[in-house]
Structures are given as C-alpha cells and as structure tokens.
Design an enzyme around this catalytic site. Structure first.
Site, PDB file in Angstrom:
ATOM      1  N   GLU A   1     -16.129   4.155 -43.245  1.00  0.00           N
ATOM      2  CA  GLU A   1     -16.193   5.602 -43.469  1.00  0.00           C
ATOM      3  C   GLU A   1     -17.623   5.964 -43.829  1.00  0.00           C
ATOM      4  OE1 GLU A   1     -13.341   7.188 -46.345  1.00  0.00           O
ATOM      5  OE2 GLU A   1     -14.810   8.681 -46.990  1.00  0.00           O
TER       6      GLU A   1
ATOM      7  N   GLU B   1     -20.924  15.800 -48.916  1.00  0.00           N
ATOM      8  CA  GLU B   1     -19.720  15.746 -49.749  1.00  0.00           C
ATOM      9  C   GLU B   1     -20.062  16.002 -51.208  1.00  0.00           C
ATOM     10  OE1 GLU B   1     -17.854  11.873 -50.025  1.00  0.00           O
ATOM     11  OE2 GLU B   1     -15.894  12.758 -50.376  1.00  0.00           O
TER      12      GLU B   1
END
Ligand SMILES: *[C@@H]1O[C@H](CO)[C@@H](O)[C@H](O)[C@H]1NC(C)=O
Length: 351
Positions: free
Chosen positions: A169, A174
């Site tokens: 990932e 974020e």
C-alpha cells in the site's frame, strides 16, 4: 540469465541517468546489486560519458478526468476496513445523492453527505473510488484542487494491491482531523523498511522521516512514513493555495514522491511531458535497496474519505476536536467543505 540481467542493468542505468556508462557492463553484477540509489552520486563522479543516451521518455497510458472518475473507477460500497463511521455508496447511490458528480468546468467532485442529521450509531454517507485498472509501476500524476479536512475526517489518495498487506500500500496524501501536514506512508509484508541515514540525505530538507518499519505485523499497521513540514501539503493550507500536484514514480529504483503547490507545478507536467529529472529533491523515497519492489503489485489507485475509525477516531480528542467523534459526525453542517475536487490523474510509463 546472467546476460539477460546484465542487459537489464545497462538499460536501467540508461533510463535513470541522462547518459549511459558502458563500463558498468564489466562490473560484477553483485557490485551493482543493492546499490541502485547511489546512481546520482556515481553519475556526478563520472563526468561526461562517451555514450549519449536519450533521456527517459514517459508515454501517457491513462488520463482520468471529469466523468472518467465515475466511469473508469469502481465505487467501493462495503464496510470500511479501517472501521470508519461511513456508508460508502454504490455509484448509483452516490450519483443520485449528489455525492459524486462532474462540475460544468470538468472538475470531478467526491463528497461526504452534508444534508442528513444522523441518529446515534448511524454512519454518514461517503465515497470511496478505485481504478478498475491495476498498475505494476509507472509515473502517477494527481492534480487535486481541494481535499476534505477537519475534525473526524480521514481523507486519502493512495494505492493498494490485493490480499493486503502482501500487495503493498502506498499512501500519497493522507491525514486526519486538524492535521496541517501531509503524511506519506508505505505498508507492506515482511522485509521492507526505510534506512534513515541513506534516505534522509535524498529527500527535501522540509521532510522528516517517521517510522522506519514498513511491514505490518499483528495489530501494528503503522507503516513507514515521511512527514511534510510544508502546510501547503494538506488540508486548509493545501486548499487555500488551489491544491497542487502529487507525482510519484514507482520503478525498479523504488518509489519517489514529489509535491508541488499549484503555483509551482512544473511546466513539463502541465504540458504532458513529465520529466522527473527536473523536479528537484523529492518529498519521499522508498529505496528498492531496503524495500524490494516485489512487495508491490497490481495496485489500484484510490480516493476516499472516511470518518473516525482506526486513525481519526483514535486521535480525535488528542487532535483538539470536541466531544466524541461519533457525536461529531451527527451534524451535517460539519461537512460543508468535506469534498475532493479533482482535476485529473494521469499515468505514464517509461519508454
Ligand atoms: C453542502 O455543502 C455545499 C458546499 O459544498 C453547499 O453548497 C450546500 O448548501 C451544503 N448543503 C446543505 C444542505 O447545507
């Protein structure tokens, strides 16, 4: 096998450097293995090369803009795996409720519901989309105007393989709650880390290296991270500057990420002829030396906005947000600015 590998290494050097060094071929293979990220230093010490190679060209593979975000991306409508208090909508429902649409100027908008009062224990409608197509490398350019931010919100632009964490990932943009800075994170299976001494010299001075262990084990899914000190990189600071571009190059050398606030987007990106060699020091670099790119496969790109859950919920009070996260999400007026406004995502492959 060896000769094939030698050829591969030569190609690699030609691709990454603006020039090729034919004597690399005579070096023992092992002296090159595990040393790819010193390429720039080696190139500097060798001066002019006798052989001229063309610089790496990137060819556009996919360009997602406007309606493409609705048609070429899947709408994920299962429970949020990170335990967020959201009901992710199917494409039909998201469109019907006005949570996914294209503005007249071609901007794609992905929203959190901001009109519904929730009862106790109810989740808020939101959207999570991911590319139908899967990628095993490339140069990814995301031009984003506006992102969600604020208490309870946990927005992310990221990519993920199948059978997590085995396919890896890569979290490009974020954060949670009142955070003002972007965090870039990799999650993986065993055998992937950041080597701080190596990497901190290669990334921008305004980047701090966070957790070094990328592998997720047991309940520790921290991942390995870089933190951008620049408040243009996230939330309010990102939005008031018109957003910007996150570009990441995933190739045999590793994963390299650059961020440009809108006024500083390089013209080679705007013109569709991206040239990472001109982009200066990156914001993050996961070197293949300490994290084999074998950890990453068949990645879909993802945009989502979740609420509370494993990260935003856990740090809600600590981040200065009032009351409890589950109470906070009941009031729709807390979500008037909780949307992504996307210009485009382009994917290039080197040729
Ligand atoms: C939801 O937010 C938008 C701005 O993104 C605003 O125009 C709209 O009025 C809000 N909806 C409600 C019901 O207030």
């Amino acid at each position: 096998m060896i000769s094939f590998f030698s050829f591969f290494l030569l190609s690699l050097m030609c691709v990454k450097n603006s020039t090729c060094h034919v004597h690399y071929l005579s070096l023992p293979i092992l002296s090159l293995a595990g040393n790819h990220n010193t390429w720039s230093i080696r190139n500097r010490h060798h001066g002019r090369s006798p052989i001229k190679a063309r610089k790496t060209q990137y060819t556009l593979e996919d360009h997602y803009q406007g309606q493409d975000f609705l048609d070429q991306w899947n709408f994920f409508s299962n429970d949020d795996p990170t335990h967020g208090l959201v009901d992710y909508q199917s494409k039909g429902d998201a469109v019907d409720k006005g949570l996914a649409y294209v503005q007249g100027d071609g901007t794609a908008v992905l929203k959190v519901d901001n009109s519904t009062w929730l009862g106790s224990g109810q989740n808020r409608a939101s959207v999570r989309i991911s590319t139908k197509k899967k990628y095993n490398g490339g140069l990814f350019i995301a031009d984003i105007y506006t992102m969600p931010h604020g208490c309870s919100l946990w927005p992310a632009y990221w990519s993920v393989g199948s059978n997590w964490p085995n396919g890896g990932e890569i979290d490009i943009l974020e954060g949670v709650n009142m955070q003002t800075n972007n965090q870039l994170t990799v999650h993986s299976s065993e055998g992937c880390s950041i080597v701080k001494d190596v990497v901190s010299k290669l990334v921008s001075a305004d980047i701090s290296v966070g957790n070094l262990q990328c592998a997720s084990s047991g309940t520790d899914n921290t991942g390995c991270a870089f933190h951008q000190d620049d408040t243009n990189s996230y939330g309010h600071g990102f939005n008031i500057n018109g957003g910007g571009v996150f570009a990441h190059l995933w190739n045999s050398q590793g994963i390299t990420v650059w961020f440009f606030t809108r006024s500083q987007i390089p013209s080679d990106i705007t013109s569709g002829n991206p040239n990472p060699d001109n982009w200066g020091t990156p914001s993050a670099f996961w070197a293949a030396d300490s994290c084999s790119m074998d950890h990453f496969s068949d990645h879909a790109l993802v945009f989502d906005t979740t609420l509370c859950g494993d990260w935003a919920g856990a740090t809600f009070s600590g981040d200065g947000c009032p009351g409890t996260c589950s109470d906070y999400i009941k009031d729709p007026s807390n979500f008037h600015t909780a949307h992504w406004k996307l210009n485009y995502v382009s994917v290039y492959q080197s040729s």
